[in-house]
Design a protein around this motif. Structure first.
Motif, PDB file in Angstrom:
ATOM      1  N   PRO A   1     -14.383  61.463   0.141  1.00 45.40           N
ATOM      2  CA  PRO A   1     -14.543  60.747   1.407  1.00 45.40           C
ATOM      3  C   PRO A   1     -13.880  61.505   2.561  1.00 45.40           C
ATOM      4  N   ALA A   2     -14.454  61.376   3.731  1.00 43.35           N
ATOM      5  CA  ALA A   2     -13.874  62.029   4.900  1.00 43.35           C
ATOM      6  C   ALA A   2     -12.640  61.245   5.330  1.00 43.35           C
ATOM      7  N   ILE A   3     -11.526  61.939   5.479  1.00 41.64           N
ATOM      8  CA  ILE A   3     -10.319  61.255   5.941  1.00 41.64           C
ATOM      9  C   ILE A   3      -9.783  61.969   7.175  1.00 41.64           C
ATOM     10  N   THR A   4      -9.026  61.251   7.974  1.00 39.83           N
ATOM     11  CA  THR A   4      -8.484  61.825   9.201  1.00 39.83           C
ATOM     12  C   THR A   4      -7.469  62.917   8.868  1.00 39.83           C
ATOM     13  N   PRO A   5      -7.247  63.847   9.800  1.00 40.37           N
ATOM     14  CA  PRO A   5      -6.259  64.906   9.561  1.00 40.37           C
ATOM     15  C   PRO A   5      -4.866  64.348   9.235  1.00 40.37           C
ATOM     16  N   ALA A   6      -4.479  63.260   9.900  1.00 39.87           N
ATOM     17  CA  ALA A   6      -3.159  62.659   9.634  1.00 39.87           C
ATOM     18  C   ALA A   6      -3.092  62.156   8.195  1.00 39.87           C
TER      19      ALA A   6
END
Length: 67
Positions: free
Chosen positions: A1-6
């Motif tokens: 899944p795509a996750i935020t950089p943070a």
């Protein structure tokens, strides 16, 4: 899944910490990554929603979910 950089930074930190059943407290993650506690909280919520980490001793202490 795509996750935020943070979220990716928090995940990678947890993944690379020495294994422990307790995991790391959100404050420690914040200090280690130089991120605000708000950013770390958002990232943690995201990772919990995705089932990648879980809370251990309290809701602000997280460990990585190993498969």
């Amino acid at each position: 899944p795509a996750i935020t950089p943070a979220a990716r930074r928090v995940y990678n930190l947890l993944k690379n910490e020495p294994p422990s059943h307790e995991g790391l407290h959100m404050q420690n993650i914040s200090v280690k990554l130089g991120m605000s506690t708000t950013e770390v909280m958002k990232a943690g919520d995201e990772l919990i929603q995705l089932g990648l980490i879980y809370s251990t001793v309290d809701e602000l202490t997280w460990a990585i979910l190993e498969y």
